[in-house]
Design a protein around this motif. Structure first.
Motif, PDB file in Angstrom:
ATOM      1  N   VAL A  54      59.238  45.134  41.102  1.00 22.66           N
ATOM      2  CA  VAL A  54      59.657  43.811  40.556  1.00 22.66           C
ATOM      3  C   VAL A  54      60.021  42.408  40.985  1.00 22.66           C
ATOM      4  N   ASP A  55      60.844  43.120  42.613  1.00 25.91           N
ATOM      5  CA  ASP A  55      61.022  41.458  43.018  1.00 25.91           C
ATOM      6  C   ASP A  55      59.520  40.659  43.643  1.00 25.91           C
ATOM      7  N   ALA A  56      58.291  41.066  43.325  1.00 25.85           N
ATOM      8  CA  ALA A  56      57.377  41.157  44.070  1.00 25.85           C
ATOM      9  C   ALA A  56      56.684  40.325  42.577  1.00 25.85           C
ATOM     10  N   LEU A  57      56.975  41.222  41.516  1.00 23.65           N
ATOM     11  CA  LEU A  57      56.370  40.973  40.167  1.00 23.65           C
ATOM     12  C   LEU A  57      56.554  39.721  39.795  1.00 23.65           C
TER      13      LEU A  57
ATOM     14  N   GLU B 272      45.696  45.232  50.846  1.00 29.31           N
ATOM     15  CA  GLU B 272      45.622  45.945  51.778  1.00 29.31           C
ATOM     16  C   GLU B 272      46.662  46.060  52.499  1.00 29.31           C
ATOM     17  N   ASN B 273      46.951  44.427  52.330  1.00 32.25           N
ATOM     18  CA  ASN B 273      48.557  44.408  53.071  1.00 32.25           C
ATOM     19  C   ASN B 273      50.127  45.352  52.250  1.00 32.25           C
ATOM     20  N   ARG B 274      49.350  45.358  51.010  1.00 33.13           N
ATOM     21  CA  ARG B 274      50.658  46.306  50.154  1.00 33.13           C
ATOM     22  C   ARG B 274      50.962  44.838  49.354  1.00 33.13           C
ATOM     23  N   ARG B 275      50.582  44.024  49.671  1.00 34.84           N
ATOM     24  CA  ARG B 275      51.179  41.869  48.493  1.00 34.84           C
ATOM     25  C   ARG B 275      50.113  42.487  47.231  1.00 34.84           C
ATOM     26  N   LEU B 276      51.400  42.203  46.366  1.00 34.77           N
ATOM     27  CA  LEU B 276      50.990  42.219  44.758  1.00 34.77           C
ATOM     28  C   LEU B 276      49.921  41.511  44.691  1.00 34.77           C
ATOM     29  N   VAL B 277      48.819  40.693  44.140  1.00 34.02           N
ATOM     30  CA  VAL B 277      48.352  40.074  44.267  1.00 34.02           C
ATOM     31  C   VAL B 277      47.714  39.761  42.876  1.00 34.02           C
ATOM     32  N   ALA B 278      48.253  40.783  41.856  1.00 37.08           N
ATOM     33  CA  ALA B 278      47.578  40.656  40.567  1.00 37.08           C
ATOM     34  C   ALA B 278      48.793  41.689  39.732  1.00 37.08           C
ATOM     35  N   ALA B 279      48.587  40.869  38.593  1.00 39.61           N
ATOM     36  CA  ALA B 279      49.643  41.847  36.975  1.00 39.61           C
ATOM     37  C   ALA B 279      49.529  41.169  36.074  1.00 39.61           C
ATOM     38  N   SER B 280      50.280  42.507  35.382  1.00 35.94           N
ATOM     39  CA  SER B 280      49.776  42.276  33.750  1.00 35.94           C
ATOM     40  C   SER B 280      50.993  43.491  33.219  1.00 35.94           C
ATOM     41  N   SER B 281      50.596  42.881  31.655  1.00 33.27           N
ATOM     42  CA  SER B 281      51.880  43.927  30.747  1.00 33.27           C
ATOM     43  C   SER B 281      51.193  44.614  29.674  1.00 33.27           C
ATOM     44  N   ALA B 282      51.915  45.795  29.178  1.00 35.54           N
ATOM     45  CA  ALA B 282      51.246  45.507  27.382  1.00 35.54           C
ATOM     46  C   ALA B 282      52.050  46.093  26.947  1.00 35.54           C
ATOM     47  N   GLU B 283      52.990  45.391  25.912  1.00 37.92           N
ATOM     48  CA  GLU B 283      54.109  45.125  25.166  1.00 37.92           C
ATOM     49  C   GLU B 283      53.205  46.349  24.143  1.00 37.92           C
ATOM     50  N   LEU B 284      54.428  47.282  23.938  1.00 41.72           N
ATOM     51  CA  LEU B 284      54.182  48.265  23.145  1.00 41.72           C
ATOM     52  C   LEU B 284      55.428  48.187  21.579  1.00 41.72           C
ATOM     53  N   ASN B 285      53.843  48.834  20.669  1.00 39.98           N
ATOM     54  CA  ASN B 285      54.825  48.542  19.050  1.00 39.98           C
ATOM     55  C   ASN B 285      54.093  50.144  18.959  1.00 39.98           C
ATOM     56  N   LYS B 286      55.679  50.824  19.057  1.00 43.44           N
ATOM     57  CA  LYS B 286      55.298  52.092  19.336  1.00 43.44           C
ATOM     58  C   LYS B 286      55.169  52.831  17.513  1.00 43.44           C
TER      59      LYS B 286
ATOM     60  N   THR C 236      49.166  41.946  28.045  1.00 46.65           N
ATOM     61  CA  THR C 236      49.618  40.008  27.631  1.00 46.65           C
ATOM     62  C   THR C 236      49.890  39.551  29.435  1.00 46.65           C
ATOM     63  N   ASP C 237      50.510  39.078  29.699  1.00 48.16           N
ATOM     64  CA  ASP C 237      51.388  39.075  31.003  1.00 48.16           C
ATOM     65  C   ASP C 237      50.316  38.686  32.498  1.00 48.16           C
ATOM     66  N   PHE C 238      48.791  38.889  32.514  1.00 49.00           N
ATOM     67  CA  PHE C 238      48.225  38.688  33.317  1.00 49.00           C
ATOM     68  C   PHE C 238      47.648  37.005  34.504  1.00 49.00           C
ATOM     69  N   ALA C 239      48.153  38.189  35.636  1.00 49.45           N
ATOM     70  CA  ALA C 239      48.727  36.916  36.015  1.00 49.45           C
ATOM     71  C   ALA C 239      48.030  37.144  37.243  1.00 49.45           C
ATOM     72  N   THR C 240      46.737  36.170  38.337  1.00 49.66           N
ATOM     73  CA  THR C 240      46.219  36.583  39.352  1.00 49.66           C
ATOM     74  C   THR C 240      46.618  35.687  40.780  1.00 49.66           C
ATOM     75  N   HIS C 241      47.016  35.816  41.811  1.00 53.10           N
ATOM     76  CA  HIS C 241      47.316  34.702  42.850  1.00 53.10           C
ATOM     77  C   HIS C 241      46.203  33.862  42.879  1.00 53.10           C
TER      78      HIS C 241
ATOM     79  N   LEU D 250      42.413  46.239  35.544  1.00 50.21           N
ATOM     80  CA  LEU D 250      44.117  46.294  35.268  1.00 50.21           C
ATOM     81  C   LEU D 250      43.937  46.687  33.617  1.00 50.21           C
ATOM     82  N   LEU D 251      43.140  46.356  32.955  1.00 45.63           N
ATOM     83  CA  LEU D 251      42.702  46.050  31.279  1.00 45.63           C
ATOM     84  C   LEU D 251      42.129  47.860  31.225  1.00 45.63           C
ATOM     85  N   LEU D 252      41.121  47.524  31.564  1.00 45.73           N
ATOM     86  CA  LEU D 252      40.919  48.473  31.791  1.00 45.73           C
ATOM     87  C   LEU D 252      41.622  50.328  32.503  1.00 45.73           C
ATOM     88  N   LEU D 253      42.739  50.535  33.380  1.00 41.34           N
ATOM     89  CA  LEU D 253      43.839  51.245  33.330  1.00 41.34           C
ATOM     90  C   LEU D 253      45.087  51.287  31.810  1.00 41.34           C
ATOM     91  N   MET D 254      45.391  49.397  31.373  1.00 42.49           N
ATOM     92  CA  MET D 254      46.307  49.525  30.307  1.00 42.49           C
ATOM     93  C   MET D 254      45.361  50.505  29.418  1.00 42.49           C
TER      94      MET D 254
END
Length: 288
Positions: free
Chosen positions: A145-148, A186-200, A208-213, A225-229
């Motif tokens: 979470v802190d890295a995100l 490779e240095n375990r640094r978070l360089v990109a992120a995204s999220s899926a907001e669920l409507n169950k 949403t929330d796509f971000a790439t350093h 990321l999208l394919l994994l999501m």
């Protein structure tokens, strides 16, 4: 459902429905219309917007409520077919209370048209199922979470929801309303992120929330990321995926086009993101 207050715009109940409002995006967003509130909530939204001097009301409503909103000055801007558990479509509507709010500068409109045209050309490209080295992609956990929040803070000057706040990310993780994903160098640094907001209940999710350093751009990480999501959403039994992407973002619009999403419209001057109110494109995909 995002239910934590942001520093500027607040998510609250209006009658039995859920809205977000505030000066950041200078709007009211009807996020969830309760059936018992229709149609009486429509004049209440307009009155509230006029009281706060907001420039726009943005509403997401089922198709059976469309006529009632249109009669009160709303306009259809986009649609997500099958949004409500495959039984009804979601209509994305806008009502403009200030004339300047609906104006899009000629150069911006030209750029938006170029982005959609390019996305259309790229829609036949087949995405690779493999991750581009040297990045590893996985679902994020509490320890990330802190890295995100640092990553989001470094990429976005502003955002419509408080993704910069550790407590918000943890809260949405714990209630399993938003699932977060990340790409690591490779240095375990978070360089990109995204999220899926669920409507169950609706069996859908907002991608949403796509971000790439900036240091990690140019590797199609958002697509991977999208394919994994998507794989995760299939396993959860969801049927419809959609996104609301910045209309001038070539990378994000092309990413969704490549992944087989369909463009359904543009929300004009809708969302404060990256430091200003921007036009947003709506894309959707039905999972097979």
């Amino acid at each position: 459902m995002r239910t934590v207050n942001s520093p500027f715009d607040t998510v609250i109940k209006l009658k039995k429905s859920v809205i977000q409002h505030g000066p950041s995006s200078n709007r009211i967003y009807l996020m969830k219309l309760h059936p018992e509130d229709y149609p009486d909530i429509i004049p209440e939204l307009t009155g509230m917007a006029e009281t706060h001097k907001y420039g726009k009301i943005f509403a997401k409503v089922p198709s059976h409520a469309l006529d009632g909103f249109l009669k009160e000055g709303f306009e259809k801007e986009a649609v997500v077919p099958g949004y409500y558990a495959g039984e009804d479509d979601a209509m994305f509507l806008g009502k403009y209370l200030r004339a300047e709010r609906r104006i899009v500068a000629d150069d911006v409109r030209s750029m938006m048209e170029q982005v959609i045209a390019l996305a259309g050309e790229k829609s036949t490209d087949q995405p690779s199922e493999t991750t581009t080295p040297p990045f590893s992609i996985r679902r994020l956990e509490r320890d990330d979470v802190d890295a995100l929040t640092r990553l989001y803070g470094s990429v976005f000057a502003s955002y419509p929801f408080p993704i910069f706040e550790r407590e918000y990310i943890l809260h949405t993780m714990e209630e399993d309303s938003i699932v977060y994903y990340g790409a690591f160098a490779e240095n375990r640094r978070l360089v990109a992120a995204s999220s899926a907001e669920l409507n169950k209940v609706g069996l859908n999710a907002e991608m949403t929330d796509f971000a790439t350093h900036p240091d990690a751009r140019g590797h199609n990480i958002a697509l991977h990321l999208l394919l994994l999501m998507e794989q995760d959403m299939r396993e959860r039994g969801l049927h419809v995926l959609y996104t609301i992407a910045r209309a001038i973002s070539t990378g994000m619009n092309v990413t969704f086009a490549k992944a087989g999403y369909e463009y359904t419209g543009t929300l004009v001057n809708n969302t404060n993101i990256s430091g200003q109110i921007e036009n947003m494109n709506v894309w959707f995909k039905t999972l097979k």
